[in-house]
Design a protein around this motif. Structure first.
Motif, PDB file in Angstrom:
ATOM      1  N   UNK A   1       0.888  -1.253  -0.162  1.00  0.00           N
ATOM      2  CA  UNK A   1      -0.121  -0.026  -0.214  1.00  0.00           C
ATOM      3  C   UNK A   1       0.760   1.329   0.021  1.00  0.00           C
ATOM      4  N   UNK A   2       2.254   1.598  -0.280  1.00  0.00           N
ATOM      5  CA  UNK A   2       3.085   2.495   0.914  1.00  0.00           C
ATOM      6  C   UNK A   2       3.224   2.842  -1.110  1.00  0.00           C
ATOM      7  N   UNK A   3       3.201   4.322  -1.210  1.00  0.00           N
ATOM      8  CA  UNK A   3       3.107   5.443  -2.072  1.00  0.00           C
ATOM      9  C   UNK A   3       4.741   5.383  -2.898  1.00  0.00           C
ATOM     10  N   UNK A   4       5.215   5.174  -4.470  1.00  0.00           N
ATOM     11  CA  UNK A   4       6.422   5.599  -4.357  1.00  0.00           C
ATOM     12  C   UNK A   4       6.375   6.464  -5.665  1.00  0.00           C
ATOM     13  N   UNK A   5       7.108   8.150  -5.356  1.00  0.00           N
ATOM     14  CA  UNK A   5       6.871   8.765  -6.305  1.00  0.00           C
ATOM     15  C   UNK A   5       7.801   8.010  -7.733  1.00  0.00           C
ATOM     16  N   UNK A   6       7.450   8.104  -9.401  1.00  0.00           N
ATOM     17  CA  UNK A   6       8.007   7.975  -9.555  1.00  0.00           C
ATOM     18  C   UNK A   6       7.808   8.489 -11.109  1.00  0.00           C
ATOM     19  N   UNK A   7       8.000   9.142 -11.951  1.00  0.00           N
ATOM     20  CA  UNK A   7       8.069   9.355 -12.915  1.00  0.00           C
ATOM     21  C   UNK A   7       8.191   9.385 -14.575  1.00  0.00           C
ATOM     22  N   UNK A   8       8.182   7.992 -14.618  1.00  0.00           N
ATOM     23  CA  UNK A   8       7.869   6.486 -15.720  1.00  0.00           C
ATOM     24  C   UNK A   8       7.069   6.691 -15.724  1.00  0.00           C
ATOM     25  N   UNK A   9       6.622   7.171 -17.183  1.00  0.00           N
ATOM     26  CA  UNK A   9       4.499   6.799 -17.343  1.00  0.00           C
ATOM     27  C   UNK A   9       4.741   5.016 -17.816  1.00  0.00           C
ATOM     28  N   UNK A  10       5.992   4.117 -18.089  1.00  0.00           N
ATOM     29  CA  UNK A  10       5.190   3.022 -17.999  1.00  0.00           C
ATOM     30  C   UNK A  10       5.562   1.852 -16.622  1.00  0.00           C
ATOM     31  N   UNK A  11       5.921   3.116 -15.292  1.00  0.00           N
ATOM     32  CA  UNK A  11       5.567   2.019 -13.924  1.00  0.00           C
ATOM     33  C   UNK A  11       4.907   3.005 -12.966  1.00  0.00           C
TER      34      UNK A  11
END
Length: 293
Positions: free
Chosen positions: A183-193
């Motif tokens: 349930x933890x949210x991790x910031x990511x700026x790649x559209x495929x992920x």
């Protein structure tokens, strides 16, 4: 003897006719010159009236927008001046018509003076309100008392208090996140992920805002201007609006941190700049951009 008398009479008559013709010519020239001078004078007077009407239009243009309380009256008065100016421009100058237009111009000036006295009065009242709000530390805590006092002075000033009470946000940001199994949210700026779009912000402290439950909505648009999210349709007074995500919070006039998650579809996630809009009901309260690669 008779012929001589006739010749003398003819000469006298010819002389009289010559004098009459000369006098007529002089009178004609003088009449033409006077008529020309009169026309030039009338044209100058017409130009003066047009110039004064144009000056009135400029004054109204400057006042409109600066005095929202009187915009309707100012716009209507300006329209009457435009109609009169166009009539003056199109008409043939003559004394009677110019007198009528000059009277109408004087009436418009009196109307202008009266309207601008009201404008000045409202401007002075607005300035006094700003001074009071800046100098009185307990104005925000005594909102009801101040609002009642302002309504007694003028209903128009109440609009400014309403604007000051609007819900506001700070630190607004949008970002892509990955949702872990935990349930933890991790910031990511790649559209495929990216699994979801997260919008976070702080509702700022505002004693003038009515405390209670707030319905907050988010619209997220991808670089192709397509709405990303759950397509939530909500009926407002002005019509239906469609949002990406929504949440409810209880606002108690203090700072409140809020995050809203919007679901995504893979086909809607493309590289580029995304636009994020935050609403309190139907009212837009914040906007920002973020990028995915």
């Amino acid at each position: 003897m008779t012929d001589q008398k006739n010749n003398n009479a003819l000469k006298i008559l010819t002389g009289i006719l010559a004098v009459a013709l000369v006098a007529l010519a002089i009178y004609t020239v003088r009449f033409y010159n006077e008529e020309k001078e009169n026309q030039e004078l009338l044209q100058r007077q017409k130009a003066v009236i047009e110039e004064e009407l144009n000056d009135l239009i400029v004054r109204y243009d400057e006042a409109i927008g600066e005095n929202e309380e009187l915009d309707t009256e100012l716009i209507a008065a300006r329209q009457r001046i435009l109609v009169l100016r166009d009539s003056v421009q199109d008409m043939e100058a003559n004394l009677r018509v110019l007198d009528r237009y000059r009277n109408e111009l004087n009436n418009l000036k009196r109307e202008r003076d009266e309207l601008f006295r009201v404008v000045d009065s409202l401007s002075n009242q607005n300035q006094r309100l700003i001074t009071e709000m800046d100098s009185t530390n307990n104005v925000l805590l005594e909102r009801t008392r101040v609002s009642d006092s302002l309504r007694q002075r003028t209903e128009n000033l109440a609009d400014q208090v309403d604007r000051a009470s609007e819900l506001k946000v700070s630190g607004l940001r949008g970002e892509g996140v990955i949702e872990r199994n935990s349930g933890r949210l991790v910031v990511n700026d790649r559209t495929r992920r990216v699994d979801k779009i997260r919008t976070c912000f702080t509702l700022t402290e505002n004693e003038l805002t009515e405390a209670g439950e707030k319905e907050l909505y988010v619209q997220v648009y991808n670089p192709n201007n397509n709405l990303v999210g759950d397509q939530i349709a909500v009926q407002h007074d002005g019509g239906v609006m469609v949002y990406s995500a929504a949440t409810k919070v209880y606002y108690e006039n203090n700072e409140l941190d809020v995050c809203i998650l919007a679901n995504t579809l893979e086909e809607n996630l493309i590289e580029g700049t995304y636009k994020v809009l935050v609403y309190n009901g139907a009212q837009l309260i914040g906007a920002t951009n973020f990028s995915l690669r």
